[in-house]
Design an enzyme around this catalytic site. Structure first.
Site, PDB file in Angstrom:
ATOM      1  N   ASP A   1      61.458  21.399  49.334  1.00 48.58           N
ATOM      2  CA  ASP A   1      61.004  22.739  49.706  1.00 48.58           C
ATOM      3  C   ASP A   1      61.952  23.252  50.785  1.00 48.58           C
ATOM      4  O   ASP A   1      61.865  22.851  51.945  1.00 48.58           O
ATOM      5  CB  ASP A   1      59.559  22.675  50.213  1.00 48.58           C
ATOM      6  CG  ASP A   1      59.026  24.052  50.627  1.00 48.58           C
ATOM      7  OD1 ASP A   1      59.836  24.986  50.789  1.00 48.58           O
ATOM      8  OD2 ASP A   1      57.791  24.168  50.810  1.00 48.58           O
TER       9      ASP A   1
ATOM     10  N   LYS B   1      61.891  32.672  51.933  1.00 46.93           N
ATOM     11  CA  LYS B   1      62.111  33.348  53.218  1.00 46.93           C
ATOM     12  C   LYS B   1      63.427  34.151  53.362  1.00 46.93           C
ATOM     13  O   LYS B   1      63.424  35.342  53.191  1.00 46.93           O
ATOM     14  CB  LYS B   1      61.948  32.348  54.353  1.00 46.93           C
ATOM     15  CG  LYS B   1      60.483  31.892  54.495  1.00 46.93           C
ATOM     16  CD  LYS B   1      60.178  31.298  55.847  1.00 46.93           C
ATOM     17  CE  LYS B   1      58.698  31.239  56.132  1.00 46.93           C
ATOM     18  NZ  LYS B   1      57.995  30.063  55.617  1.00 46.93           N
TER      19      LYS B   1
ATOM     20  N   PHE C   1      54.494  21.998  55.358  1.00 44.70           N
ATOM     21  CA  PHE C   1      53.843  23.257  55.021  1.00 44.70           C
ATOM     22  C   PHE C   1      54.466  23.786  53.743  1.00 44.70           C
ATOM     23  O   PHE C   1      55.681  23.890  53.640  1.00 44.70           O
ATOM     24  CB  PHE C   1      54.005  24.293  56.138  1.00 44.70           C
ATOM     25  CG  PHE C   1      53.342  25.601  55.799  1.00 44.70           C
ATOM     26  CD1 PHE C   1      51.963  25.742  55.916  1.00 44.70           C
ATOM     27  CD2 PHE C   1      54.079  26.682  55.335  1.00 44.70           C
ATOM     28  CE1 PHE C   1      51.336  26.935  55.581  1.00 44.70           C
ATOM     29  CE2 PHE C   1      53.466  27.883  54.996  1.00 44.70           C
ATOM     30  CZ  PHE C   1      52.090  28.001  55.127  1.00 44.70           C
TER      31      PHE C   1
HETATM   32  C1  LIG Z   1      56.885  29.795  54.776  1.00 42.72           C
HETATM   33  C2  LIG Z   1      56.929  28.592  53.936  1.00 42.72           C
HETATM   34  C3  LIG Z   1      56.276  28.551  52.691  1.00 42.72           C
HETATM   35  C4  LIG Z   1      55.403  29.672  52.190  1.00 42.72           C
HETATM   36  O1  LIG Z   1      56.116  30.840  51.944  1.00 42.72           O
HETATM   37  P1  LIG Z   1      55.334  32.232  51.795  1.00 42.72           P
HETATM   38  O2  LIG Z   1      56.402  33.210  51.418  1.00 42.72           O
HETATM   39  O3  LIG Z   1      54.695  32.515  53.119  1.00 42.72           O
HETATM   40  O4  LIG Z   1      54.328  32.059  50.736  1.00 42.72           O
HETATM   41  C5  LIG Z   1      56.426  27.404  51.924  1.00 42.72           C
HETATM   42  N1  LIG Z   1      57.169  26.366  52.339  1.00 42.72           N
HETATM   43  C6  LIG Z   1      57.807  26.379  53.528  1.00 42.72           C
HETATM   44  C7  LIG Z   1      58.643  25.204  53.929  1.00 42.72           C
HETATM   45  C8  LIG Z   1      57.708  27.475  54.371  1.00 42.72           C
HETATM   46  O5  LIG Z   1      58.316  27.479  55.557  1.00 42.72           O
END
Ligand SMILES: *Cc1c(COP(=O)(O)O)cnc(C)c1O
Length: 390
Positions: free
Chosen positions: A216, A243, A131
């Site tokens: 990521d 986050k 994600f």
């Molecule tokens: C939550 C998340 C995102 C997206 O972050 P947002 O602040 O909601 O746009 C991207 N990559 C990972 C791994 C995430 O857990």
């Protein structure tokens, strides 16, 4: 409170479904709803509230910075902005690099995605089940069909490979590949942990073909796993963060290490709010508190204790994760019932898939709160399995 739920439905777009609770206040790892009911927050705003709710260090940093200088445009810089960039480079291993600051995870990934295009190549090899966010670029890098399908066509030249399979990665990556993008653990998938050596293999494969390696760490980074970066030990070219970075104040970062940090030229990318001094001061306060209070150690020890406690119930078939990013599998598809039963018992957790539960509590969660949850865990499962009739 019914009133607030009705007004929500009448005034906010229905992207999230009906809210489960209307919350009014938080302190540490605890939150209260409008009826005065108290909950232990084991989700932490989805791995965001690193210092819990209303932490004095965060309140003080944001308040003081806002009273001093709240926003300037990116025609100008500020002390907190530069100090945060320097600090992130230090936490990412201390080598040379350059940071682009954003307001969210998806924006950090958008920046990184554009950065990869500056290599002159366009292909990105990404893991299935990952994600990366909801904006068009980040969505193009996210495999989940239900998220993608309504918004096709998405930016192309994205190749998906099974997560954790180094052989599949080796086959997919070529001289056409601009970057390999991986989460060190797949958070939204329910905390899926790759086999030992997978990230190092990805590093070697990227090097072999002159591709960038991009981690990521939006969910796994900033102390969540008991380390600053979950990928520690394998150095990427790009790491994206968000986050937990400022403990709930919106911020994200695209960190380009070495040459990858020099791919953007003036005019290639921009943001109005990204890098504003309040968000940067908030992030610096979070980092300082994690350091000063020894929270990495606390997270490591407490996380192990929670995983052991959860695994003791035979209805839990697997427990995964590190530190306070914890995922578990149940013997039946009852995770929605577990969510509801936990709420009844005064605990907030998360059900990312029908049989998976995820915990990502504040890094300041106390042992007492963890013990209270583990004590209630068998009763929560009893209620959930009874509800589900399985
Ligand atoms: C939550 C998340 C995102 C997206 O972050 P947002 O602040 O909601 O746009 C991207 N990559 C990972 C791994 C995430 O857990």
């Amino acid at each position: 409170m019914t009133d607030l739920h009705e007004r929500y439905a009448a005034s906010l777009m229905n992207t999230f479904g009906p809210p489960k609770l209307a919350l009014v206040r938080g302190a540490g790892a605890h939150v209260w709803d409008a009826d005065g009911r108290e909950y232990v927050d084991l989700l932490g705003g989805i791995a965001v509230n690193a210092l819990g709710h209303a932490h004095p260090a965060l309140v003080e940093a944001v308040t003081t910075q806002l009273q001093t200088l709240g926003h300037v445009s990116n025609f100008f810089t500020t002390g907190p902005q530069v100090e945060l960039a320097e600090k992130l480079l230090e936490l990412a291993g201390g080598g040379p690099g350059h940071v682009f600051l954003t307001n969210s995870g998806t924006e950090a990934n958008e920046a990184a995605f554009k950065l990869t295009r500056r290599t002159g190549r366009t292909e990105v090899v990404v893991a299935e089940g990952g994600f990366h966010g909801r904006t068009m670029g980040a969505l193009a890098l996210t495999s989940k069909e239900a998220y993608r399908a309504p918004f096709e066509p998405l930016p192309g030249d994205v190749v998906f490979v099974p997560y954790g399979d180094a052989q599949a990665l080796a086959v997919a990556v070529s001289e056409r590949t601009a970057a390999i993008l991986l989460e060190p653990m797949q958070g939204e998938a329910g905390v899926v942990v790759p086999p030992e050596g997978y990230l190092a293999a990805a590093r070697a494969i990227a090097d072999e073909h002159g591709a960038l390696l991009w981690f990521d760490e939006v969910q796994t980074g900033m102390g969540r796993t008991g380390r600053w970066l979950a990928s520690e030990g394998v150095t990427p070219d790009i790491v994206t963060l968000a986050k937990g970075l400022a403990g709930g104040f919106p911020i994200g970062a695209c960190v380009g290490l070495g040459a990858a940090g020099e791919l953007f030229e003036p005019g290639n990318h921009g943001t109005t709010f990204g890098g504003n001094p309040v968000a940067c001061a908030a992030a610096l306060a979070v980092i300082r508190t994690i350091e000063d209070d020894g929270l990495l150690e606390h997270v490591t020890v407490l996380g192990q204790k929670i995983r052991d406690g959860l695994a003791a119930d035979p209805r839990v078939t697997e427990v995964r994760g590190e530190g306070l990013l914890i995922g578990l599998d149940l013997s039946a598809d009852v995770s929605a019932h577990v969510f509801a039963a936990a709420l009844e018992h005064g605990f907030i957790l998360n059900n990312p898939t029908p049989n998976r539960v995820r915990l990502a509590p504040p890094l300041v969660l106390t042992s007492d709160d963890a013990e209270a949850f583990l004590a209630a865990w068998p009763a929560i499962l009893d209620a959930a399995y009874a509800q589900a009739g399985s």
